[in-house]
Design a protein around this motif. Structure first.
Motif, PDB file in Angstrom:
ATOM      1  N   LYS A 173       8.646   1.868  -8.736  1.00  0.00           N
ATOM      2  CA  LYS A 173       8.479   2.524 -10.028  1.00  0.00           C
ATOM      3  C   LYS A 173       7.387   3.591  -9.961  1.00  0.00           C
ATOM      4  O   LYS A 173       6.419   3.463  -9.213  1.00  0.00           O
ATOM      5  N   LEU A 174       7.552   4.638 -10.745  1.00  0.00           N
ATOM      6  CA  LEU A 174       6.552   5.693 -10.862  1.00  0.00           C
ATOM      7  C   LEU A 174       6.095   5.736 -12.315  1.00  0.00           C
ATOM      8  O   LEU A 174       6.876   6.067 -13.211  1.00  0.00           O
ATOM      9  N   LEU A 175       4.826   5.383 -12.536  1.00  0.00           N
ATOM     10  CA  LEU A 175       4.270   5.354 -13.885  1.00  0.00           C
ATOM     11  C   LEU A 175       3.595   6.693 -14.163  1.00  0.00           C
ATOM     12  O   LEU A 175       2.553   7.019 -13.576  1.00  0.00           O
ATOM     13  N   LEU A 176       4.172   7.521 -15.020  1.00  0.00           N
ATOM     14  CA  LEU A 176       3.619   8.823 -15.354  1.00  0.00           C
ATOM     15  C   LEU A 176       2.594   8.691 -16.481  1.00  0.00           C
ATOM     16  O   LEU A 176       2.798   7.919 -17.430  1.00  0.00           O
ATOM     17  N   LEU A 185      -3.698  -2.032  -8.707  1.00  0.00           N
ATOM     18  CA  LEU A 185      -3.150  -3.168  -7.970  1.00  0.00           C
ATOM     19  C   LEU A 185      -2.999  -2.804  -6.498  1.00  0.00           C
ATOM     20  O   LEU A 185      -2.780  -1.642  -6.130  1.00  0.00           O
ATOM     21  N   SER A 186      -3.101  -3.784  -5.628  1.00  0.00           N
ATOM     22  CA  SER A 186      -2.955  -3.561  -4.191  1.00  0.00           C
ATOM     23  C   SER A 186      -1.573  -2.986  -3.887  1.00  0.00           C
ATOM     24  O   SER A 186      -0.563  -3.512  -4.359  1.00  0.00           O
ATOM     25  N   GLY A 187      -1.535  -1.926  -3.126  1.00  0.00           N
ATOM     26  CA  GLY A 187      -0.269  -1.285  -2.776  1.00  0.00           C
ATOM     27  C   GLY A 187       0.062  -0.114  -3.670  1.00  0.00           C
ATOM     28  O   GLY A 187       0.990   0.651  -3.372  1.00  0.00           O
ATOM     29  N   ASP A 188      -0.667   0.063  -4.765  1.00  0.00           N
ATOM     30  CA  ASP A 188      -0.423   1.212  -5.643  1.00  0.00           C
ATOM     31  C   ASP A 188      -0.759   2.521  -4.919  1.00  0.00           C
ATOM     32  O   ASP A 188      -1.697   2.592  -4.115  1.00  0.00           O
ATOM     33  N   ILE A 189       0.007   3.559  -5.217  1.00  0.00           N
ATOM     34  CA  ILE A 189      -0.323   4.923  -4.785  1.00  0.00           C
ATOM     35  C   ILE A 189      -0.742   5.677  -6.036  1.00  0.00           C
ATOM     36  O   ILE A 189       0.057   5.859  -6.955  1.00  0.00           O
ATOM     37  N   VAL A 190      -1.993   6.080  -6.083  1.00  0.00           N
ATOM     38  CA  VAL A 190      -2.536   6.752  -7.260  1.00  0.00           C
ATOM     39  C   VAL A 190      -2.503   8.259  -7.032  1.00  0.00           C
ATOM     40  O   VAL A 190      -3.018   8.767  -6.028  1.00  0.00           O
ATOM     41  N   TYR A 191      -1.882   8.982  -7.973  1.00  0.00           N
ATOM     42  CA  TYR A 191      -1.835  10.438  -7.913  1.00  0.00           C
ATOM     43  C   TYR A 191      -2.825  10.996  -8.941  1.00  0.00           C
ATOM     44  O   TYR A 191      -2.825  10.569 -10.098  1.00  0.00           O
ATOM     45  N   PHE A 192      -3.647  11.943  -8.525  1.00  0.00           N
ATOM     46  CA  PHE A 192      -4.663  12.480  -9.426  1.00  0.00           C
ATOM     47  C   PHE A 192      -4.884  13.959  -9.120  1.00  0.00           C
ATOM     48  O   PHE A 192      -4.544  14.467  -8.055  1.00  0.00           O
ATOM     49  N   ILE A 193      -5.469  14.645 -10.106  1.00  0.00           N
ATOM     50  CA  ILE A 193      -5.757  16.075  -9.945  1.00  0.00           C
ATOM     51  C   ILE A 193      -7.231  16.309 -10.215  1.00  0.00           C
ATOM     52  O   ILE A 193      -7.901  15.496 -10.857  1.00  0.00           O
ATOM     53  N   GLY A 194      -7.710  17.433  -9.704  1.00  0.00           N
ATOM     54  CA  GLY A 194      -9.110  17.797  -9.871  1.00  0.00           C
ATOM     55  C   GLY A 194      -9.434  19.009  -9.020  1.00  0.00           C
ATOM     56  O   GLY A 194      -8.525  19.688  -8.527  1.00  0.00           O
ATOM     57  N   ASP A 195     -10.723  19.257  -8.832  1.00  0.00           N
ATOM     58  CA  ASP A 195     -11.117  20.403  -8.012  1.00  0.00           C
ATOM     59  C   ASP A 195     -10.934  20.079  -6.534  1.00  0.00           C
ATOM     60  O   ASP A 195     -10.496  18.988  -6.170  1.00  0.00           O
TER      61      ASP A 195
END
Length: 208
Positions: A173-176, A185-195
């Motif tokens: 699943k992809l949580l937007l 949670l362990s195994g999560d891939i976290v997508y983030f933005i910034g400088d």
């Protein structure tokens, strides 16, 4: 050595070496008369002066002797062999110098090609980033983080990293826009933005 300079022997030396090679291979015998200066010039397609200088080299080395009105006479087989051997040794050294020079030129061209490609890559990367300023970074949540099973809000994720979480991939699943209450949670891939320094801050925060 200047770039583009090629190592080569004067034409008259090449002709002298060729005549000596014929003597060394016994195509000519000692005491035999060989063609006159004009014939040498015609055979090798050079001027009479170049032919004269070639004969002078052979005469100075004692390989032939010039008799007025009697042409050029073969004088020494042994000296012809020595001259040919010495000439070939010089040619070998010159060839090695030329190979080294060619190799350096190739390396210089390859380095220039690499630098050009790198410059183009940097230019295109910077242009892509200017067009797509929100291309997200990503990081995996493992058992090594002290913030496992805690929310982004509880960990003050944004305040500590100045990064904004835009999505979390969890299994299939992809949580937007998961918001501040998303749990790590362990195994999560976290997508983030910034400088541009954002990823380093997030990495140090999650894995101090």
């Amino acid at each position: 050595m200047e770039k583009g300079v090629r190592i080569t022997n004067p034409r008259y030396q090449q002709i002298a070496a060729d005549v000596a090679s014929k003597i060394a291979s016994k195509s000519y015998s000692v005491g035999e008369k060989i063609y006159a200066r004009s014939s040498i010039a015609s055979q090798y397609g050079v001027s009479a002066e170049t032919a004269r200088r070639a004969i002078c080299v052979l005469t100075d080395l004692g390989i032939v002797e010039t008799e007025i009105g009697n042409g050029v006479i073969i004088k020494s087989y042994e000296k012809a062999v020595d001259f040919v051997r010495h000439y070939h040794e010089i040619q070998t050294v010159n060839n090695l110098k030329k190979d080294i020079q060619d190799s350096m030129e190739r390396q210089s061209k390859e380095l220039q090609f690499f630098n050009d490609c790198l410059s183009k890559l940097i230019e295109k990367t910077d242009r892509f980033r200017s067009i797509n300023p929100f291309t997200p970074f990503e990081i995996e949540i493992t058992q090594n983080t002290p913030y496992l099973n805690r929310t982004a809000s509880e960990t003050n994720f944004w305040h500590k990293t100045n990064a904004t979480i835009v999505a979390i991939k969890r299994e299939t699943k992809l949580l937007l826009s998961p918001g501040p209450y998303a749990i790590f949670l362990s195994g999560d891939i976290v997508y983030f933005i910034g400088d541009e320094n954002c990823f380093e801050r997030v990495q140090k925060f999650l894995y101090p």
